[in-house]
Design a protein around this motif. Structure first.
Motif, PDB file in Angstrom:
ATOM      1  N   ASP A  11      58.033  65.095 146.423  1.00 56.52           N
ATOM      2  CA  ASP A  11      59.287  65.160 145.673  1.00 56.52           C
ATOM      3  C   ASP A  11      59.653  66.615 145.448  1.00 56.52           C
ATOM      4  OD1 ASP A  11      59.365  62.168 144.632  1.00 56.52           O
ATOM      5  OD2 ASP A  11      57.325  62.932 144.447  1.00 56.52           O
ATOM      6  N   ARG A  12      60.943  66.850 145.373  1.00 54.54           N
ATOM      7  CA  ARG A  12      61.416  68.197 145.101  1.00 54.54           C
ATOM      8  C   ARG A  12      61.378  68.452 143.595  1.00 54.54           C
ATOM      9  NH1 ARG A  12      66.145  69.704 148.205  1.00 54.54           N
ATOM     10  NH2 ARG A  12      67.233  69.534 146.234  1.00 54.54           N
ATOM     11  N   THR A  14      63.163  69.517 141.255  1.00 54.26           N
ATOM     12  CA  THR A  14      64.505  69.915 140.829  1.00 54.26           C
ATOM     13  C   THR A  14      64.885  69.262 139.514  1.00 54.26           C
ATOM     14  OG1 THR A  14      65.316  68.183 142.293  1.00 54.26           O
ATOM     15  CG2 THR A  14      65.409  70.420 143.137  1.00 54.26           C
ATOM     16  N   HIS A  18      62.784  60.228 138.127  1.00 55.22           N
ATOM     17  CA  HIS A  18      63.613  59.201 137.490  1.00 55.22           C
ATOM     18  C   HIS A  18      63.298  57.807 138.030  1.00 55.22           C
ATOM     19  CE1 HIS A  18      65.946  59.383 141.195  1.00 55.22           C
ATOM     20  NE2 HIS A  18      66.203  60.666 141.007  1.00 55.22           N
ATOM     21  N   GLY A  20      64.848  55.983 140.066  1.00 50.20           N
ATOM     22  CA  GLY A  20      65.011  55.860 141.521  1.00 50.20           C
ATOM     23  C   GLY A  20      63.718  56.223 142.231  1.00 50.20           C
ATOM     24  N   HIS A  21      63.065  57.258 141.781  1.00 55.74           N
ATOM     25  CA  HIS A  21      61.778  57.637 142.368  1.00 55.74           C
ATOM     26  C   HIS A  21      60.754  56.547 142.138  1.00 55.74           C
ATOM     27  CE1 HIS A  21      63.520  61.702 141.510  1.00 55.74           C
ATOM     28  NE2 HIS A  21      63.318  61.732 142.805  1.00 55.74           N
ATOM     29  N   ARG A 119      77.024  67.829 147.506  1.00 60.82           N
ATOM     30  CA  ARG A 119      76.803  69.126 146.853  1.00 60.82           C
ATOM     31  C   ARG A 119      77.966  70.075 147.095  1.00 60.82           C
ATOM     32  NH1 ARG A 119      72.071  66.872 147.671  1.00 60.82           N
ATOM     33  NH2 ARG A 119      70.093  67.550 146.782  1.00 60.82           N
ATOM     34  N   GLY A 151      62.051  56.556 149.705  1.00 59.56           N
ATOM     35  CA  GLY A 151      63.246  55.775 149.459  1.00 59.56           C
ATOM     36  C   GLY A 151      64.087  55.653 150.731  1.00 59.56           C
ATOM     37  N   ASP A 153      66.931  56.605 151.575  1.00 60.75           N
ATOM     38  CA  ASP A 153      67.673  57.777 152.057  1.00 60.75           C
ATOM     39  C   ASP A 153      66.860  58.598 153.055  1.00 60.75           C
ATOM     40  OD1 ASP A 153      66.098  58.331 149.608  1.00 60.75           O
ATOM     41  OD2 ASP A 153      66.755  60.386 149.913  1.00 60.75           O
ATOM     42  N   LEU A 190      68.190  53.168 144.657  1.00 58.69           N
ATOM     43  CA  LEU A 190      68.742  52.784 143.367  1.00 58.69           C
ATOM     44  C   LEU A 190      69.984  53.629 143.096  1.00 58.69           C
ATOM     45  CD1 LEU A 190      67.863  50.912 140.999  1.00 58.69           C
ATOM     46  CD2 LEU A 190      66.929  52.956 139.924  1.00 58.69           C
ATOM     47  N   LYS A 198      73.651  57.393 144.981  1.00 59.76           N
ATOM     48  CA  LYS A 198      72.275  57.062 144.604  1.00 59.76           C
ATOM     49  C   LYS A 198      71.888  57.885 143.375  1.00 59.76           C
ATOM     50  CE  LYS A 198      69.269  60.468 146.551  1.00 59.76           C
ATOM     51  NZ  LYS A 198      67.882  60.733 146.842  1.00 59.76           N
ATOM     52  N   MET A 199      70.962  57.345 142.615  1.00 57.59           N
ATOM     53  CA  MET A 199      70.463  58.099 141.472  1.00 57.59           C
ATOM     54  C   MET A 199      69.754  59.335 142.016  1.00 57.59           C
ATOM     55  SD  MET A 199      67.823  56.941 138.469  1.00 57.59           S
ATOM     56  CE  MET A 199      68.960  55.889 137.635  1.00 57.59           C
ATOM     57  N   SER A 200      70.134  60.491 141.505  1.00 56.09           N
ATOM     58  CA  SER A 200      69.565  61.717 142.045  1.00 56.09           C
ATOM     59  C   SER A 200      69.478  62.774 140.955  1.00 56.09           C
ATOM     60  CB  SER A 200      70.458  62.193 143.188  1.00 56.09           C
ATOM     61  OG  SER A 200      70.280  63.568 143.422  1.00 56.09           O
ATOM     62  N   LYS A 201      68.395  63.543 141.007  1.00 61.66           N
ATOM     63  CA  LYS A 201      68.234  64.607 140.024  1.00 61.66           C
ATOM     64  C   LYS A 201      69.411  65.553 140.091  1.00 61.66           C
ATOM     65  CE  LYS A 201      63.530  65.136 141.532  1.00 61.66           C
ATOM     66  NZ  LYS A 201      63.732  65.625 142.902  1.00 61.66           N
ATOM     67  N   SER A 202      69.818  65.900 141.301  1.00 60.32           N
ATOM     68  CA  SER A 202      70.849  66.927 141.456  1.00 60.32           C
ATOM     69  C   SER A 202      72.241  66.442 141.100  1.00 60.32           C
ATOM     70  CB  SER A 202      70.854  67.448 142.889  1.00 60.32           C
ATOM     71  OG  SER A 202      69.586  67.927 143.213  1.00 60.32           O
TER      72      SER A 202
HETATM   73  P1  ATP Z   1      67.425  65.949 144.655  1.00 63.97           P
HETATM   74  O1  ATP Z   1      68.707  65.523 144.046  1.00 63.97           O
HETATM   75  O2  ATP Z   1      66.924  67.276 144.188  1.00 63.97           O
HETATM   76  O3  ATP Z   1      67.389  65.793 146.153  1.00 63.97           O
HETATM   77  P2  ATP Z   1      66.272  63.358 144.395  1.00 63.97           P
HETATM   78  O4  ATP Z   1      66.542  62.665 143.134  1.00 63.97           O
HETATM   79  O5  ATP Z   1      67.040  62.983 145.626  1.00 63.97           O
HETATM   80  O6  ATP Z   1      66.373  64.901 144.091  1.00 63.97           O
HETATM   81  P3  ATP Z   1      63.892  63.808 145.942  1.00 63.97           P
HETATM   82  O7  ATP Z   1      62.829  64.685 145.386  1.00 63.97           O
HETATM   83  O8  ATP Z   1      64.835  64.368 146.963  1.00 63.97           O
HETATM   84  O9  ATP Z   1      64.737  63.221 144.709  1.00 63.97           O
HETATM   85  O10 ATP Z   1      63.270  62.484 146.532  1.00 63.97           O
HETATM   86  C1  ATP Z   1      61.902  62.130 146.379  1.00 63.97           C
HETATM   87  C2  ATP Z   1      61.633  60.718 146.841  1.00 63.97           C
HETATM   88  O11 ATP Z   1      62.272  59.783 145.980  1.00 63.97           O
HETATM   89  C3  ATP Z   1      62.160  60.395 148.238  1.00 63.97           C
HETATM   90  O12 ATP Z   1      61.215  59.554 148.857  1.00 63.97           O
HETATM   91  C4  ATP Z   1      63.427  59.643 147.981  1.00 63.97           C
HETATM   92  O13 ATP Z   1      63.703  58.736 149.017  1.00 63.97           O
HETATM   93  C5  ATP Z   1      63.096  58.896 146.704  1.00 63.97           C
HETATM   94  N1  ATP Z   1      64.316  58.668 145.938  1.00 63.97           N
HETATM   95  C6  ATP Z   1      65.085  59.608 145.355  1.00 63.97           C
HETATM   96  N2  ATP Z   1      66.145  59.052 144.751  1.00 63.97           N
HETATM   97  C7  ATP Z   1      66.034  57.713 144.956  1.00 63.97           C
HETATM   98  C8  ATP Z   1      66.821  56.583 144.576  1.00 63.97           C
HETATM   99  N3  ATP Z   1      67.917  56.716 143.862  1.00 63.97           N
HETATM  100  N4  ATP Z   1      66.403  55.347 144.954  1.00 63.97           N
HETATM  101  C9  ATP Z   1      65.265  55.192 145.682  1.00 63.97           C
HETATM  102  N5  ATP Z   1      64.491  56.207 146.073  1.00 63.97           N
HETATM  103  C10 ATP Z   1      64.855  57.458 145.721  1.00 63.97           C
END
Ligand code: ATP
Ligand code: MG
Length: 334
Positions: A11-12, A14, A18, A20-21, A119, A151, A153, A190, A198-202
């Motif tokens: 995982d990054r 950042t 969450h 989603g992870h 982004r 995930g 993505d 997610l 998608k749910m994302s930290k960024s």
């Molecule tokens: P950033 O926004 O910095 O890219 P991120 O939330 O996408 O952060 P990553 O660290 O890029 O998280 O992803 C880590 C792992 O979590 C990857 O395997 C990714 O597929 C999975 N993952 C991230 N977000 C989701 C999500 N919303 N649903 C399912 N899996 C996810």
């Protein structure tokens, strides 16, 4: 003797991890560590590909991600937890692999394209960001990992990884690197509370695994439901309704969820009842994680020590592959 496959994922750093992870990857890793040799990487170098303007964020979040790992049940005695930037072997392997991919192919990667769009980087894509699938290939192949729990993505990344593996092996005429298989859970990715991306930290639409009760409640309250479901008695739409998307993932009682869906469609079931139910499930999931996290957080030096030891173990594995790679490329001289 056939060896059990190696698992690598990461995982990054950042932001805190969450939900989603959790459903996308963490949950699987906790199971996989019982059976396989598993490497779990904090991808700080990859995080820099789109965070050079915010170095302190990446630095700060390394320990946060480590705490999340420990809190969800990754056990350092079973999984090797390490920090990407400390293994120069990974950068070195990327450098060679970059010669086996075209710029056009990099520009076609659908996940990278989507991330660039989200982004707003269309005009100014750092070369490192465009090439991060190659760096990710190096991370996977340096450990000869065959299984990658990620995930949805990440599917295009693994596809691109395997293209590079085949190309490399072809080029050197030996099977040095190993193709990987993505382990993608049924729920795919997610979405955030708005149901859009998608749910994302960024993207700032995430519910952290360290969230407190107030944050959990606020997150569920903000969820997109059916905008036409104005009165409780109105029939409501289940498709695209984020509360139901989440109940499908987090409510263990599948039959009850199906009944709720029927009721909602017929009318007479309010959003509040559903949201309360979801809030309870999320509380039950997150509370023990938050509590374990708080315990580990009391001793940050010990957490860094776990990462240091893991990094040393990981380096041995990556260095062994790198000597094979360099020899295969004809780059060993004495
Ligand atoms: P950033 O926004 O910095 O890219 P991120 O939330 O996408 O952060 P990553 O660290 O890029 O998280 O992803 C880590 C792992 O979590 C990857 O395997 C990714 O597929 C999975 N993952 C991230 N977000 C989701 C999500 N919303 N649903 C399912 N899996 C996810
Ligand atoms: Mg990501």
């Amino acid at each position: 003797m056939s060896q059990s496959p190696i698992v690598l994922t990461g995982d990054r750093p950042t932001g805190p991890l969450h939900l989603g992870h959790y459903v996308g990857s963490l949950r699987q890793r906790v199971t996989l560590q019982e059976q396989y040799r598993q490497f779990v990487m904090i991808a700080d170098a990859q995080a820099l590909t789109d965070n050079m303007g915010d170095l302190s964020k990446v630095r700060r979040n390394v320990i946060e991600v480590a705490l999340d790992y420990l809190a969800v049940g990754l056990d350092p005695a079973k999984s090797t937890l390490f920090i990407q930037s400390q293994l120069t072997e990974l950068a070195e392997l990327s450098f060679y692999l970059l010669n086996l991919v075209t710029v056009a192919r990099l520009e076609r990667n659908p996940t990278v394209k989507e991330e660039i769009r989200l982004r707003g980087m269309e005009r100014d894509i750092p070369a490192g960001f465009l090439t991060y699938p190659v760096s990710q290939t190096a991370d996977i192949t340096a450990f000869k990992a065959a299984l990658v729990p990620v995930g949805a993505d990440q599917a295009p990344m693994i596809e691109q990884c395997n293209e590079l593996v085949r190309r490399f092996n072809n080029c050197v005429g030996k099977e040095i690197l190993v193709e990987a298989q993505a382990l993608i859970p049924d729920h795919g990715r997610l979405v955030g509370a708005d149901g859009g991306a998608k749910m994302s930290k960024s993207l700032g639409n995430a519910l952290a695994l360290s969230a407190d009760s107030a944050a959990i409640a606020a997150f569920v309250r903000s969820m997109y439901t059916d905008p036409n479901h104005l009165r409780v008695s109105d029939p409501g739409q289940v498709e695209g309704n984020v509360v139901f998307t989440y109940l499908d993932v987090f409510d263990p009682d599948k039959a009850a969820v199906e009944e709720l869906k029927d009721h909602y469609r017929r009318g007479g079931l309010g959003d509040t009842v559903l949201k309360r139910r979801l809030t309870e499930h999320l509380e039950a999931l997150i509370t023990p994680i938050r509590e374990r996290r708080a315990q580990f957080a009391q001793d940050p030096a010990e957490v860094m020590n776990i990462l240091r030891q893991g990094t040393e173990r990981a380096r041995e594995a990556a260095a062994a592959t790198m000597s094979e790679v360099k020899a295969a490329l004809g780059l060993s001289y004495w």
